[in-house]
Design an enzyme around this catalytic site. Structure first.
Site, PDB file in Angstrom:
ATOM      1  N   LYS A   1       0.845  -1.196   0.000  1.00 57.32           N
ATOM      2  CA  LYS A   1       0.000   0.000   0.000  1.00 57.32           C
ATOM      3  C   LYS A   1       0.882   1.248   0.000  1.00 57.32           C
ATOM      4  O   LYS A   1       2.057   1.182   0.342  1.00 57.32           O
ATOM      5  CB  LYS A   1      -0.878   0.010   1.267  1.00 57.32           C
ATOM      6  CG  LYS A   1      -2.020  -0.994   1.270  1.00 57.32           C
ATOM      7  CD  LYS A   1      -2.857  -0.833   2.542  1.00 57.32           C
ATOM      8  CE  LYS A   1      -3.936  -1.891   2.653  1.00 57.32           C
ATOM      9  NZ  LYS A   1      -4.992  -1.795   1.639  1.00 57.32           N
TER      10      LYS A   1
ATOM     11  N   ARG B   1      -9.925 -11.871   1.856  1.00 58.21           N
ATOM     12  CA  ARG B   1     -10.715 -12.971   1.295  1.00 58.21           C
ATOM     13  C   ARG B   1      -9.958 -14.298   1.376  1.00 58.21           C
ATOM     14  O   ARG B   1     -10.556 -15.366   1.496  1.00 58.21           O
ATOM     15  CB  ARG B   1     -11.120 -12.622  -0.152  1.00 58.21           C
ATOM     16  CG  ARG B   1      -9.967 -12.417  -1.083  1.00 58.21           C
ATOM     17  CD  ARG B   1     -10.346 -11.650  -2.348  1.00 58.21           C
ATOM     18  NE  ARG B   1     -10.495 -10.213  -2.102  1.00 58.21           N
ATOM     19  CZ  ARG B   1     -10.856  -9.335  -3.020  1.00 58.21           C
ATOM     20  NH1 ARG B   1     -11.116  -9.726  -4.255  1.00 58.21           N
ATOM     21  NH2 ARG B   1     -10.963  -8.056  -2.725  1.00 58.21           N
TER      22      ARG B   1
END
Ligand code: BES
Ligand code: MN
Ligand code: ZN
Length: 500
Positions: free
Chosen positions: A276, A350
């Site tokens: 990020k 996920r």
């Protein structure tokens, strides 16, 4: 903060909070305050714009003739709209206001307006909940000026003619308040302290005391179970990944199949090798908000000895870049047997949930499974901090969650699932890839999770990235970065539909 319920009596110190209905009519307690103060309220009403609308406040300082330091007149709004969340908001916001004014004691004497859904005892308990939620603070890392950050309000009394009933309702809500405080604490802790193992230890210490069975699986256990999807995420971290399994067996029918809650517990999300940006990493200590909500819910259920069998499963990992870290392009094999091409290591939630979901379904054959996760930035773009995103393969379960969220003031908004979105997960070399296209990011994340739901188990996914923490303006009942979102909704869902 000391909280108590008492019969209405004269208020000897601090603020005396009374109410008016929409239109400005004073309730019986407000009339009493008016009379005691020689008509101070009626006089003030005449020269103010106060009309009794929800959220309106009229304050009279040092009224003559009474010992209370101030009378606070609050508007209840339309009686039919006055419910639990409104009552909580009322006491939370008034307490905030009183605390900034330096007030140390408050007595609420508010009657349920005719036509409101709340019985007097319920109203009193919800006022207490708002006060308790507002009194939260997280100051363990401050070494100075503590008094600046703690609420000045030390004593809160809820005056009610229905004391016994109020205490009965409060007994149910107090555990919820404690569960929310736990979820907030876990969120607010910094990631150098609350890594996966420390998180797991705290959960075990806290919940074991309440009669919840807590099992902790380490990396070796998960490897045996074939959890390559979850383990891949934690591979670049020095911290060992953990799966914490909580089991509350409170149903009368001990062998009843449980309800199941699964939480994303990414203790810090750097993005991994798909790193990020600096700004994008801000707040990523809170990427375990789903896990925090599951722990808080289990605490609430156990505290009030809910007549339900419930399991909570949280996948705890840290997502870090390292020479051992998972690469974009890696293929991992999940516990379900399905293979996943990891094209973006920042779509890690996920991957964690996939194995946690498979484990939960195979081990417990639950009535339903609900997962909570700070899963996508896209849900923040879509819904902001007002609604959590709800995805489900089951209309009945979705309806019940929507209803529960609405009842407790945690609204959710249902989002779509469909085979056309699912197609976006096709991989060139494996069963699926872990990211869809550039659009519909929250939906493709949910489609990914759905691929791990077996035998049509009723399933719902709550994407809580927008509601789990707050950077800007704070909600009246949540004076904290970590909100503790989800505990009340799940507790309400169980209360309404799943106790025997
Ligand atoms: N934890 C983030 C989602 C998130 C973002 C939560 C901002 C709260 C605030 C999640 O792991 C993530 O990084 N998702 C990516 C997915 C993308 C790579 C497909 C995202 O939303 O950008
Ligand atoms: Mn991520
Ligand atoms: Zn994440």
């Amino acid at each position: 903060m000391q909280l108590s319920f008492a019969a209405p009596q004269s208020v000897d110190a601090g603020a005396w909070i009374v109410a008016a209905l929409e239109g400005g009519t004073l309730t019986a307690a407000a009339q009493k305050a008016d009379k005691a103060s020689g008509g101070a309220l009626s006089r003030a009403l005449k020269v103010s714009r106060f009309t009794g609308k929800s959220g309106q406040v009229l304050e009279i300082l040092a009224p003559a003739g009474i010992k209370a330091s101030r009378i606070v007149l609050v508007g209840l709004g339309k009686a039919a709209d006055f419910d639990g969340p409104k009552a909580e908001h009322l006491s939370a916001s008034i307490n905030g206001r009183l605390s900034s004014a330096g007030e140390t004691a408050a007595t609420y004497e508010i009657e349920a307006p005719k036509g409101s859904k709340l019985k007097p005892g319920e109203l009193a308990a919800h006022l207490a909940l708002g006060a308790r939620l507002r009194s939260y603070s997280f100051n363990k890392y401050r070494t100075k000026n503590l008094d600046e950050y703690e609420s000045k309000l030390k004593t809160v009394t809820i005056a009610t003619g229905a004391q016994a009933d109020a205490k009965k309702h409060w007994a149910l809500l107090e555990g919820v308040a404690n569960g929310i405080a736990t979820a907030r604490d876990l969120m607010n802790e910094p990631p150098n302290v609350l890594h996966p193992e420390e998180f797991a230890r705290r959960v075990k210490a806290l919940l074991t005391k309440l009669g919840v069975k807590v099992d902790i699986l380490g990396e070796a256990d998960m490897k045996k179970l074939g959890m390559g999807s979850l383990l891949g995420v934690g591979q670049g971290s020095d911290c060992e990944s953990q799966l914490v399994v909580m089991h509350w067996n409170g149903a009368r029918k001990k062998s009843d199949t449980p309800v199941a809650f699964v939480g994303k517990g990414v203790c810090f999300d750097s993005g991994g090798l798909s790193l990020k940006t600096g700004a994008g990493m801000m707040g990523m200590k809170g990427d375990m908000g789903g896990a925090a909500a599951v722990v808080g819910t289990m605490q609430a259920l156990a505290s009030r000895k809910a007549k339900v069998n419930a399991v909570g499963v949280i996948g705890l990992v840290e997502n870090m870049p390292d020479s051992k870290a998972q690469r974009p392009d890696d293929v991992v094999k999940s516990m379900s047997g399905q293979t996943i091409e990891v094209l973006n290591t920042d779509a890690e939630g996920r991957l964690v949930l996939a194995d946690a979901l498979t484990y939960t379904q195979r081990k417990f054959k639950p009535k339903f499974v609900i997962d909570l996760a700070t899963l996508t930035g896209a849900i923040i773009m879509a819904l902001g901090p007002e609604h959590a995103g709800l995805f489900s393969n089951d209309d009945k379960l979705a309806g019940r969650i929507s209803q529960a969220g609405k009842a407790v003031g945690e609204p959710v908004w249902r989002m779509p699932l469909s085979p056309n979105y699912d197609k976006l997960l096709r991989s060139k070399i494996a069963d699926m890839k872990n990211v869809g296209g550039p659009s519909a990011g929250s939906i493709t994340a949910a489609q990914f999770l759905q691929r791990f739901i077996e035998d049509k188990t009723p399933w719902a996914h709550l994407d809580i990235a927008g509601v789990a923490y707050q950077d800007g303006e704070q909600k009246a009942h949540a004076p904290s970065w970590g909100v503790g979102w989800g505990v009340r909704t799940l507790n309400e869902l169980v209360t309404e539909h799943y106790e025997d």
